[in-house]
Design a protein around this motif. Structure first.
Motif, mmCIF file in Angstrom:
data_model
loop_
_atom_site.group_PDB
_atom_site.id
_atom_site.type_symbol
_atom_site.label_atom_id
_atom_site.label_comp_id
_atom_site.label_asym_id
_atom_site.label_seq_id
_atom_site.Cartn_x
_atom_site.Cartn_y
_atom_site.Cartn_z
ATOM 1 N N THR A 1 27.210 15.198 23.647
ATOM 2 C CA THR A 1 28.462 15.774 24.132
ATOM 3 C C THR A 1 28.221 16.894 25.151
ATOM 4 O O THR A 1 28.966 17.017 26.122
ATOM 5 C CB THR A 1 29.285 16.308 22.956
ATOM 6 O OG1 THR A 1 28.492 17.234 22.188
ATOM 7 C CG2 THR A 1 29.721 15.176 22.047
ATOM 8 N N LEU B 1 34.475 17.443 20.284
ATOM 9 C CA LEU B 1 34.224 16.011 20.136
ATOM 10 C C LEU B 1 33.235 15.731 19.004
ATOM 11 O O LEU B 1 33.486 14.870 18.148
ATOM 12 C CB LEU B 1 33.691 15.449 21.456
ATOM 13 C CG LEU B 1 33.308 13.974 21.470
ATOM 14 C CD1 LEU B 1 34.492 13.102 21.069
ATOM 15 C CD2 LEU B 1 32.781 13.569 22.841
ATOM 16 N N ILE C 1 33.204 7.391 26.246
ATOM 17 C CA ILE C 1 33.349 8.102 24.975
ATOM 18 C C ILE C 1 34.071 7.244 23.948
ATOM 19 O O ILE C 1 33.679 7.192 22.769
ATOM 20 C CB ILE C 1 34.094 9.434 25.191
ATOM 21 C CG1 ILE C 1 33.278 10.356 26.092
ATOM 22 C CG2 ILE C 1 34.359 10.134 23.864
ATOM 23 C CD1 ILE C 1 33.991 11.632 26.470
ATOM 24 N N PHE D 1 39.097 14.851 25.646
ATOM 25 C CA PHE D 1 37.924 15.229 26.436
ATOM 26 C C PHE D 1 38.159 14.933 27.915
ATOM 27 O O PHE D 1 37.870 15.777 28.789
ATOM 28 C CB PHE D 1 36.700 14.463 25.929
ATOM 29 C CG PHE D 1 35.389 14.989 26.427
ATOM 30 C CD1 PHE D 1 34.604 15.800 25.623
ATOM 31 C CD2 PHE D 1 34.928 14.676 27.696
ATOM 32 C CE1 PHE D 1 33.392 16.293 26.080
ATOM 33 C CE2 PHE D 1 33.721 15.150 28.162
ATOM 34 C CZ PHE D 1 32.955 15.968 27.352
ATOM 35 N N ALA E 1 32.277 20.159 24.000
ATOM 36 C CA ALA E 1 31.219 19.445 23.270
ATOM 37 C C ALA E 1 31.410 19.560 21.766
ATOM 38 O O ALA E 1 31.306 18.560 21.037
ATOM 39 C CB ALA E 1 29.853 19.985 23.687
ATOM 40 N N THR F 1 28.032 10.181 19.882
ATOM 41 C CA THR F 1 28.987 11.241 20.189
ATOM 42 C C THR F 1 29.133 12.256 19.069
ATOM 43 O O THR F 1 29.879 13.224 19.210
ATOM 44 C CB THR F 1 30.372 10.643 20.501
ATOM 45 O OG1 THR F 1 30.723 9.688 19.493
ATOM 46 C CG2 THR F 1 30.377 9.970 21.862
#
Length: 223
Positions: free
Chosen positions: A101, A160, A79, A211, A157, A95
């Protein structure tokens, strides 16, 4: 002039009608020199943060799943590389899309749930009712805990993707005002863009860490 502000996130590179933008996910590997994999080496010191993350994830998971920390450290690395690559011009930010995500969050969450319910069923039921809950509130607490558990992959999800989109949109909006500004204001715009890039670099690391840590905490609840 862009017809849609979010068009900056649209995949555009393609060959034979196949999108190539998602190949940017693997570009981070190209930045790692070959000597990095020869352990120990001087190049490995550049990524010594993995040792710190390994110790922290090991503390969160306990001694029950010693090898699981490798998966979460790898998740953080993937990530953070994608977040940083998205700050470079003309590189697709994977991302910033829920497709990416959710593909990371949903399988992890499903694996945790299946493992917990199949191997620690009583422990999972106990998590639905916090200790000390009055009997009259137990049905409501079970409902609330179930909903909060189900939306976990979605929150991972969206958190991010939304953070990556917000910074990129702000940079795009400020950049589009450049042609209509005077030379004095353009110098201020450049300074503000540089400061925003520094902020986005910090956000890239922080969101990767959040995350990975939240995924580790979700995994620690099922053991």
């Amino acid at each position: 002039m862009m017809s849609n502000l979010f068009s900056v996130f649209d995949p555009t590179s393609s060959i034979f009608s196949m999108s190539l933008n998602w190949l940017s996910t693997f570009l981070g590997i190209l930045f790692i020199p070959m000597l990095y994999w020869a352990m120990p080496s001087r190049w490995s010191l550049l990524w010594s943060i993995t040792t710190t993350l390994h110790g922290e994830f090991k503390t969160l998971l306990g001694s029950t799943h010693l090898g699981s920390t490798i998966m979460f450290v790898s998740l953080f690395s993937l990530i953070v590389f994608n977040n940083f690559l998205g700050l470079l011009p003309y590189i697709f930010t994977s991302t910033s899309h829920l497709v990416m995500t959710l593909a990371l969050a949903l399988p992890l969450w499903l694996a945790f749930m299946m493992f917990g319910w199949f191997n620690h069923t009583q422990h999972m039921f106990a998590h639905l009712v916090p200790q000390g809950t009055p009997g009259a509130l137990m049905p409501f607490m079970v409902l609330i805990e179930t909903i909060s558990n189900v939306i976990r992959p979605g929150t991972l999800a969206v958190r991010l993707a939304a953070n990556m989109i917000a910074g990129h949109l702000l940079l795009t909006l400020l950049g589009n005002t450049g042609p209509s500004l005077s030379s004095t204001l353009i110098s201020l715009l450049i300074i503000s863009q540089i400061l925003l890039l520094i902020l986005e670099a910090a956000v890239a690391v922080i969101q990767s860490y959040v995350f990975a840590v939240l995924s580790t905490l979700y995994a620690s609840e099922v053991v």
